[in-house]
Design a protein around this motif. Structure first.
Motif, PDB file in Angstrom:
ATOM      1  N   LEU A  33      60.310  85.009   5.394  1.00 29.04           N
ATOM      2  CA  LEU A  33      58.897  84.880   5.727  1.00 29.04           C
ATOM      3  C   LEU A  33      58.078  84.543   4.483  1.00 29.04           C
ATOM      4  N   ILE A  34      58.361  85.204   3.372  1.00 29.03           N
ATOM      5  CA  ILE A  34      57.634  84.916   2.130  1.00 29.03           C
ATOM      6  C   ILE A  34      57.879  83.460   1.704  1.00 29.03           C
ATOM      7  N   ALA A  35      59.110  82.961   1.860  1.00 26.44           N
ATOM      8  CA  ALA A  35      59.403  81.559   1.509  1.00 26.44           C
ATOM      9  C   ALA A  35      58.567  80.610   2.368  1.00 26.44           C
ATOM     10  N   TRP A  36      58.492  80.865   3.673  1.00 27.62           N
ATOM     11  CA  TRP A  36      57.671  80.022   4.547  1.00 27.62           C
ATOM     12  C   TRP A  36      56.203  80.096   4.124  1.00 27.62           C
ATOM     13  N   MET A  37      55.739  81.305   3.803  1.00 27.37           N
ATOM     14  CA  MET A  37      54.348  81.489   3.396  1.00 27.37           C
ATOM     15  C   MET A  37      54.070  80.787   2.070  1.00 27.37           C
ATOM     16  N   LEU A  72      57.838  83.147  17.914  1.00 26.84           N
ATOM     17  CA  LEU A  72      57.114  82.018  17.335  1.00 26.84           C
ATOM     18  C   LEU A  72      56.223  82.570  16.229  1.00 26.84           C
ATOM     19  N   ILE A  73      56.421  82.080  15.026  1.00 29.28           N
ATOM     20  CA  ILE A  73      55.650  82.518  13.863  1.00 29.28           C
ATOM     21  C   ILE A  73      54.639  81.422  13.521  1.00 29.28           C
ATOM     22  N   VAL A  74      53.380  81.796  13.422  1.00 23.72           N
ATOM     23  CA  VAL A  74      52.322  80.873  13.021  1.00 23.72           C
ATOM     24  C   VAL A  74      51.818  81.355  11.662  1.00 23.72           C
ATOM     25  N   ILE A  75      51.843  80.453  10.693  1.00 23.43           N
ATOM     26  CA  ILE A  75      51.430  80.788   9.334  1.00 23.43           C
ATOM     27  C   ILE A  75      50.211  79.937   8.985  1.00 23.43           C
ATOM     28  N   HIS A  88      43.606  80.644  -5.614  1.00 24.29           N
ATOM     29  CA  HIS A  88      44.048  81.802  -4.846  1.00 24.29           C
ATOM     30  C   HIS A  88      44.050  81.394  -3.378  1.00 24.29           C
ATOM     31  N   ILE A  89      45.199  81.546  -2.757  1.00 23.39           N
ATOM     32  CA  ILE A  89      45.374  81.112  -1.372  1.00 23.39           C
ATOM     33  C   ILE A  89      45.709  82.328  -0.514  1.00 23.39           C
ATOM     34  N   LYS A  90      44.909  82.566   0.519  1.00 24.53           N
ATOM     35  CA  LYS A  90      45.207  83.637   1.468  1.00 24.53           C
ATOM     36  C   LYS A  90      46.110  83.051   2.551  1.00 24.53           C
ATOM     37  N   VAL A  91      47.288  83.639   2.686  1.00 19.80           N
ATOM     38  CA  VAL A  91      48.251  83.174   3.674  1.00 19.80           C
ATOM     39  C   VAL A  91      48.509  84.323   4.652  1.00 19.80           C
ATOM     40  N   SER A  92      48.378  84.023   5.927  1.00 17.00           N
ATOM     41  CA  SER A  92      48.584  85.023   6.976  1.00 17.00           C
ATOM     42  C   SER A  92      49.654  84.528   7.942  1.00 17.00           C
ATOM     43  N   ALA A  93      50.493  85.463   8.393  1.00 17.98           N
ATOM     44  CA  ALA A  93      51.560  85.125   9.345  1.00 17.98           C
ATOM     45  C   ALA A  93      51.362  85.944  10.614  1.00 17.98           C
ATOM     46  N   TYR A  94      51.536  85.283  11.735  1.00 13.68           N
ATOM     47  CA  TYR A  94      51.334  85.898  13.036  1.00 13.68           C
ATOM     48  C   TYR A  94      52.546  85.643  13.930  1.00 13.68           C
ATOM     49  N   VAL A  95      52.806  86.572  14.849  1.00 14.48           N
ATOM     50  CA  VAL A  95      53.694  86.297  15.968  1.00 14.48           C
ATOM     51  C   VAL A  95      52.778  85.868  17.102  1.00 14.48           C
ATOM     52  N   LYS A  97      52.518  85.093  21.072  1.00 18.00           N
ATOM     53  CA  LYS A  97      53.120  85.258  22.397  1.00 18.00           C
ATOM     54  C   LYS A  97      52.035  85.023  23.430  1.00 18.00           C
ATOM     55  N   GLU A  98      52.302  84.109  24.350  1.00 20.96           N
ATOM     56  CA  GLU A  98      51.365  83.789  25.431  1.00 20.96           C
ATOM     57  C   GLU A  98      49.980  83.464  24.861  1.00 20.96           C
ATOM     58  N   CYS A  99      49.967  82.645  23.808  1.00 20.97           N
ATOM     59  CA  CYS A  99      48.743  82.162  23.154  1.00 20.97           C
ATOM     60  C   CYS A  99      47.922  83.269  22.492  1.00 20.97           C
ATOM     61  N   VAL A 100      48.519  84.430  22.266  1.00 22.04           N
ATOM     62  CA  VAL A 100      47.852  85.521  21.563  1.00 22.04           C
ATOM     63  C   VAL A 100      48.589  85.752  20.252  1.00 22.04           C
ATOM     64  N   ARG A 101      47.837  85.799  19.147  1.00 22.16           N
ATOM     65  CA  ARG A 101      48.430  85.991  17.825  1.00 22.16           C
ATOM     66  C   ARG A 101      48.255  87.434  17.357  1.00 22.16           C
ATOM     67  N   GLN A 102      49.358  87.979  16.824  1.00 20.12           N
ATOM     68  CA  GLN A 102      49.322  89.321  16.260  1.00 20.12           C
ATOM     69  C   GLN A 102      49.752  89.220  14.797  1.00 20.12           C
ATOM     70  N   LEU A 103      48.908  89.691  13.891  1.00 18.62           N
ATOM     71  CA  LEU A 103      49.187  89.605  12.461  1.00 18.62           C
ATOM     72  C   LEU A 103      50.419  90.429  12.098  1.00 18.62           C
ATOM     73  N   ILE A 104      51.373  89.784  11.402  1.00 23.55           N
ATOM     74  CA  ILE A 104      52.560  90.508  10.943  1.00 23.55           C
ATOM     75  C   ILE A 104      52.629  90.592   9.418  1.00 23.55           C
ATOM     76  N   ASN A 105      51.929  89.696   8.716  1.00 22.27           N
ATOM     77  CA  ASN A 105      51.998  89.697   7.267  1.00 22.27           C
ATOM     78  C   ASN A 105      50.808  88.931   6.701  1.00 22.27           C
TER      79      ASN A 105
END
Length: 150
Positions: A33-37, A72-75, A88-95, A97-105
């Motif tokens: 995940l950190i690599a993708w971010m 599905l991960i959206v970054i 400085h770049i703020k990077v957020s990762a979400y799961v 599901k059904e068009c709803v995003r939940q912050l994971i990182n």
């Protein structure tokens, strides 16, 4: 010096978690995940600066929730502060599901722009438009001041 807006370099990337991305407990490996971010952070920094970039630090990483196979991960990435050569770049990762995003990182990546000789080069100033952008910039500036005073 040229200025750019936050939205000029905003980036969003999607990934699907496959079996090669999981750790021993069956969750998405944090390093993956950190690599993708990091890639998203680099794209934002390249778009803002117009130069090659390198990551110099990851200032804050928060793992809020796990992700699992087939998620599905959206970054998303947005620039929140610029120095002379650093961004400085703020990077957020979400799961998602059904068009709803939940912050994971979330994390703040610091990248530096490099010229053709791999020397740091000045980056465009940041034009802040929204109240959220102004708050992010101020928060980042205060965080830097606190670090310098220790």
């Amino acid at each position: 010096m040229q200025t750019k807006k936050v939205m000029d370099s905003y980036t969003e990337q999607c990934q699907i978690v496959f079996s090669q991305h999981k750790n021993g407990s069956g969750r998405l490996f944090g390093g993956q995940l950190i690599a993708w971010m990091d890639v998203v952070g680099a794209v934002v920094a390249r778009r803002h600066s117009g130069y090659e970039v390198t990551t110099v630090s990851i200032e804050k990483v928060d793992f809020a929730l796990p992700a699992f196979i087939n998620d599905l991960i959206v970054i998303t990435g947005k620039i929140i502060y610029v120095g002379n050569t650093s961004m400085h770049i703020k990077v957020s990762a979400y799961v998602e599901k059904e068009c709803v995003r939940q912050l994971i990182n979330s994390a703040v990546f610091v990248l530096v722009a490099l010229d053709k000789s791999d020397k740091p080069i000045r980056v465009p100033r940041l034009e802040l438009v929204t109240e959220e952008e102004k708050k992010d910039y101020q928060d980042c500036q205060e965080m830097k001041t606190c670090k310098l005073s220790k």
